[in-house]
Motif scaffolding. Structure first.
Motif, PDB file in Angstrom:
ATOM      1  N   THR A  45      -5.163   9.359   2.397  1.00 22.14           N
ATOM      2  CA  THR A  45      -5.702   7.518   2.109  1.00 22.14           C
ATOM      3  C   THR A  45      -4.561   6.293   2.491  1.00 22.14           C
ATOM      4  OG1 THR A  45      -8.079   8.979   1.700  1.00 22.14           O
ATOM      5  CG2 THR A  45      -7.123   6.525   0.562  1.00 22.14           C
ATOM      6  N   LEU A  46      -4.283   5.372   2.305  1.00 18.65           N
ATOM      7  CA  LEU A  46      -4.287   4.009   2.377  1.00 18.65           C
ATOM      8  C   LEU A  46      -4.610   3.623   0.667  1.00 18.65           C
ATOM      9  CD1 LEU A  46      -1.413   2.522   3.060  1.00 18.65           C
ATOM     10  CD2 LEU A  46      -2.957   1.120   4.256  1.00 18.65           C
ATOM     11  N   THR A  47      -4.042   3.753  -0.355  1.00 21.96           N
ATOM     12  CA  THR A  47      -4.435   3.152  -1.605  1.00 21.96           C
ATOM     13  C   THR A  47      -3.533   1.424  -1.679  1.00 21.96           C
ATOM     14  OG1 THR A  47      -4.734   3.503  -4.080  1.00 21.96           O
ATOM     15  CG2 THR A  47      -3.113   4.303  -2.755  1.00 21.96           C
ATOM     16  N   TYR A  48      -4.051   0.930  -2.320  1.00 20.78           N
ATOM     17  CA  TYR A  48      -3.326  -0.583  -2.574  1.00 20.78           C
ATOM     18  C   TYR A  48      -3.949  -0.564  -4.534  1.00 20.78           C
ATOM     19  CZ  TYR A  48      -3.500  -1.301   2.066  1.00 20.78           C
ATOM     20  OH  TYR A  48      -2.823  -1.753   3.422  1.00 20.78           O
ATOM     21  N   LEU A  58       7.012   4.337  -1.913  1.00 18.44           N
ATOM     22  CA  LEU A  58       6.492   2.562  -1.960  1.00 18.44           C
ATOM     23  C   LEU A  58       7.684   1.437  -1.422  1.00 18.44           C
ATOM     24  CD1 LEU A  58       5.493   2.918  -5.450  1.00 18.44           C
ATOM     25  CD2 LEU A  58       4.356   2.225  -3.961  1.00 18.44           C
ATOM     26  N   SER A  59       7.281   0.476  -0.999  1.00 16.52           N
ATOM     27  CA  SER A  59       8.076  -0.187  -1.026  1.00 16.52           C
ATOM     28  C   SER A  59       9.020  -1.425  -1.628  1.00 16.52           C
ATOM     29  CB  SER A  59       7.109  -1.889  -0.035  1.00 16.52           C
ATOM     30  OG  SER A  59       6.895  -2.290  -0.868  1.00 16.52           O
ATOM     31  N   LEU A  60      10.375  -1.659  -2.133  1.00 17.33           N
ATOM     32  CA  LEU A  60      11.303  -1.357  -2.733  1.00 17.33           C
ATOM     33  C   LEU A  60      10.406  -2.588  -3.833  1.00 17.33           C
ATOM     34  CD1 LEU A  60      14.489  -2.261  -1.982  1.00 17.33           C
ATOM     35  CD2 LEU A  60      13.896  -0.553  -3.602  1.00 17.33           C
ATOM     36  N   GLY A  61       9.383  -4.239  -3.579  1.00 19.30           N
ATOM     37  CA  GLY A  61       8.651  -5.129  -3.978  1.00 19.30           C
ATOM     38  C   GLY A  61       7.691  -4.460  -4.857  1.00 19.30           C
ATOM     39  N   GLY A  68       1.190  -1.242  -0.465  1.00 20.27           N
ATOM     40  CA  GLY A  68       0.335  -0.098   0.342  1.00 20.27           C
ATOM     41  C   GLY A  68       0.728   1.492   0.080  1.00 20.27           C
ATOM     42  N   LEU A  69      -0.164   2.204  -0.290  1.00 22.91           N
ATOM     43  CA  LEU A  69       0.883   3.473  -0.351  1.00 22.91           C
ATOM     44  C   LEU A  69       0.169   4.664  -0.448  1.00 22.91           C
ATOM     45  CD1 LEU A  69       3.293   5.992  -1.292  1.00 22.91           C
ATOM     46  CD2 LEU A  69       2.143   5.235  -3.616  1.00 22.91           C
TER      47      LEU A  69
END
Length: 92
Positions: free
Chosen positions: A23-26, A70-73, A17-18
């Protein structure tokens, strides 16, 4: 035989998510790049990694800082979609 129409955008499901404006978005939509997107990113960048972040930010309507969060994944997933648009991946 009907000609297959190319996708103009792809929705990418995020694992981690970000936070986008509180707002947390996926899910992030990546639109098909144009040459001017690449040129603008390169023009504004301080190196190859920075250019890639700016390129993805432009294609997703996010800011470079949001892409940086963002996470690296999840960042890798966006780059795989980008590679598909550029004909470098296995995407059809």
């Amino acid at each position: 035989m009907a000609k297959q129409q190319a996708k103009t955008s792809i929705d990418v499901k995020l694992v981690d998510g970000l936070d986008v404006d509180g707002t947390l978005t996926y899910s992030i939509t990546v639109r098909k790049p144009k040459v001017k997107d690449l040129l603008n990113a390169e023009r504004q960048s301080k190196g190859e990694s920075d250019a890639n972040v700016r390129f993805l930010a432009n294609l997703t309507d996010l800011t470079p800082d949001q892409i940086g969060d963002l996470s690296l994944g999840d960042y890798r997933k966006l780059n795989e979609v980008l590679a598909g648009f550029l004909g470098e991946g296995d995407q059809t």
